[in-house]
Design a protein around this motif. Structure first.
Motif, mmCIF file in Angstrom:
data_model
loop_
_atom_site.group_PDB
_atom_site.id
_atom_site.type_symbol
_atom_site.label_atom_id
_atom_site.label_comp_id
_atom_site.label_asym_id
_atom_site.label_seq_id
_atom_site.Cartn_x
_atom_site.Cartn_y
_atom_site.Cartn_z
ATOM 1 N N UNK A 249 0.608 -1.631 0.422
ATOM 2 C CA UNK A 249 -0.114 0.029 0.218
ATOM 3 C C UNK A 249 1.105 1.567 -0.249
ATOM 4 N N UNK A 250 1.909 1.031 0.599
ATOM 5 C CA UNK A 250 2.535 2.564 0.412
ATOM 6 C C UNK A 250 3.091 2.957 -0.498
ATOM 7 N N UNK A 251 3.780 1.446 -1.458
ATOM 8 C CA UNK A 251 4.401 1.502 -3.475
ATOM 9 C C UNK A 251 3.062 2.064 -3.867
ATOM 10 N N UNK A 252 1.924 1.634 -3.447
ATOM 11 C CA UNK A 252 0.799 1.989 -4.365
ATOM 12 C C UNK A 252 0.558 3.586 -3.933
ATOM 13 N N UNK A 253 1.065 4.259 -3.062
ATOM 14 C CA UNK A 253 0.634 5.589 -2.176
ATOM 15 C C UNK A 253 1.560 5.996 -3.150
ATOM 16 N N UNK A 254 2.467 6.126 -3.488
ATOM 17 C CA UNK A 254 3.638 6.385 -4.251
ATOM 18 C C UNK A 254 3.279 6.653 -5.640
ATOM 19 N N UNK A 255 2.635 5.511 -6.460
ATOM 20 C CA UNK A 255 2.318 5.663 -7.089
ATOM 21 C C UNK A 255 1.181 6.329 -7.980
ATOM 22 N N UNK A 256 0.199 6.515 -6.822
ATOM 23 C CA UNK A 256 -1.119 7.668 -7.452
ATOM 24 C C UNK A 256 -0.542 8.948 -7.544
ATOM 25 N N UNK A 257 0.580 8.683 -6.391
ATOM 26 C CA UNK A 257 0.874 10.164 -5.778
ATOM 27 C C UNK A 257 1.849 11.273 -7.145
ATOM 28 N N UNK A 258 2.487 10.067 -7.978
ATOM 29 C CA UNK A 258 3.305 10.563 -8.844
ATOM 30 C C UNK A 258 2.033 10.944 -10.252
ATOM 31 N N UNK A 259 1.344 10.272 -9.537
ATOM 32 C CA UNK A 259 0.525 10.865 -11.757
ATOM 33 C C UNK A 259 -0.334 11.313 -11.074
ATOM 34 N N UNK A 260 -0.781 11.745 -9.601
ATOM 35 C CA UNK A 260 -1.524 13.477 -9.514
ATOM 36 C C UNK A 260 -0.786 14.649 -9.501
ATOM 37 N N UNK A 261 0.766 14.101 -8.993
ATOM 38 C CA UNK A 261 1.595 15.032 -9.562
ATOM 39 C C UNK A 261 1.537 15.616 -10.911
ATOM 40 N N UNK B 85 6.007 10.963 5.428
ATOM 41 C CA UNK B 85 6.518 9.505 4.769
ATOM 42 C C UNK B 85 7.758 9.224 5.157
ATOM 43 N N UNK B 86 8.628 10.342 5.650
ATOM 44 C CA UNK B 86 10.009 10.483 5.769
ATOM 45 C C UNK B 86 9.921 10.305 7.433
ATOM 46 N N UNK B 87 8.891 11.049 7.919
ATOM 47 C CA UNK B 87 8.900 10.757 9.350
ATOM 48 C C UNK B 87 8.079 9.825 9.879
ATOM 49 N N UNK B 88 6.944 9.244 9.271
ATOM 50 C CA UNK B 88 6.057 7.766 10.156
ATOM 51 C C UNK B 88 6.062 6.328 8.797
ATOM 52 N N UNK B 89 5.544 6.903 7.920
ATOM 53 C CA UNK B 89 5.196 5.891 7.258
ATOM 54 C C UNK B 89 6.608 4.912 6.528
ATOM 55 N N UNK B 90 7.099 5.132 6.202
ATOM 56 C CA UNK B 90 9.066 4.547 5.540
ATOM 57 C C UNK B 90 9.189 3.561 7.227
ATOM 58 N N UNK B 91 9.410 4.724 8.159
ATOM 59 C CA UNK B 91 10.631 4.258 9.563
ATOM 60 C C UNK B 91 9.967 2.932 9.905
#
Length: 207
Positions: free
Chosen positions: A13-25, A70-76
């Motif tokens: 789900x974390x990887x998926x969030x990066x995909x749709x965020x890149x699409x949004x950008x 992501x830097x502070x919470x999700x990835x760690x």
């Protein structure tokens, strides 16, 4: 199903969030480029300029919040940076990352509110009177609102300025090695409730 398997799904789900965020950008950048590159659109009453600007600011604030969250919470919390944090002594750099996460969180809320408020102004106030048109009101609103979005997060987080930042382990049901960026003793020993909420649900989409 064990918690380890659940967190394996969370990685996806974390990887998926990066995909749709890149699409949004990509979509927002395309909108910005088309809107300001075409002079006919600027002259025509197609999209209210103030509304479009607040929309862009809102998207930028949401993107910054996504990055720092992501830097502070999700990835760690996935355990990817546990070894790296072992080599990092408590420092103000980690504290700054935490403060930027809070700052971007406030900005995301503020600009989302500003975008909705701008839509209401355009909807209920016409442009029949030049001195009281929705364009004039929106410009004045932005002139007052934007400094507030910069000042109030600093005031809200002033107690963290002397505090050092550090990595701290997370308790079960997080997997072994899960950590998050936190901060040490703060001014007047004040702590933020936002950390507790984000700690409980680091994989929820907040954008």
């Amino acid at each position: 199903m064990s918690f380890d398997n659940l967190f394996n799904y969370a990685y996806a789900f974390v990887i998926l969030s990066y995909i749709y965020m890149l699409l949004t950008v990509g979509v927002v950048w395309k909108m910005y480029k088309v809107y300001y590159a075409n002079k006919m659109i600027l002259k025509a009453i197609v999209v209210h300029r103030c509304l479009f600007q607040t929309f862009i600011w809102m998207q930028i604030a949401n993107l910054l919040f996504f990055i720092f969250d992501n830097i502070v919470f999700r990835l760690p919390s996935t355990g990817f940076f546990t070894k790296l944090c072992d080599y990092l002594a408590p420092s103000h750099l980690l504290k700054v990352l935490y403060m930027l996460q809070l700052f971007s969180n406030y900005s995301s809320i503020y600009y989302s509110f500003l975008f909705c408020l701008t839509r209401l102004i355009i909807l209920f106030i016409t442009e029949s009177h030049e001195k009281h048109s929705n364009k004039v009101i929106c410009k004045k609103l932005c002139f007052v609102f934007i400094p507030i979005t910069l000042i109030t997060p600093i005031i809200a987080d002033f107690y963290m300025i002397p505090a050092p930042g550090a990595c701290r382990p997370l308790k079960p049901p997080y997997p072994p090695g899960a950590i998050s960026i936190s901060y040490g003793p703060s001014l007047f020993n004040v702590h933020s409730l936002i950390f507790d909420i984000s700690d409980m649900c680091p994989f929820l989409d907040k954008n």
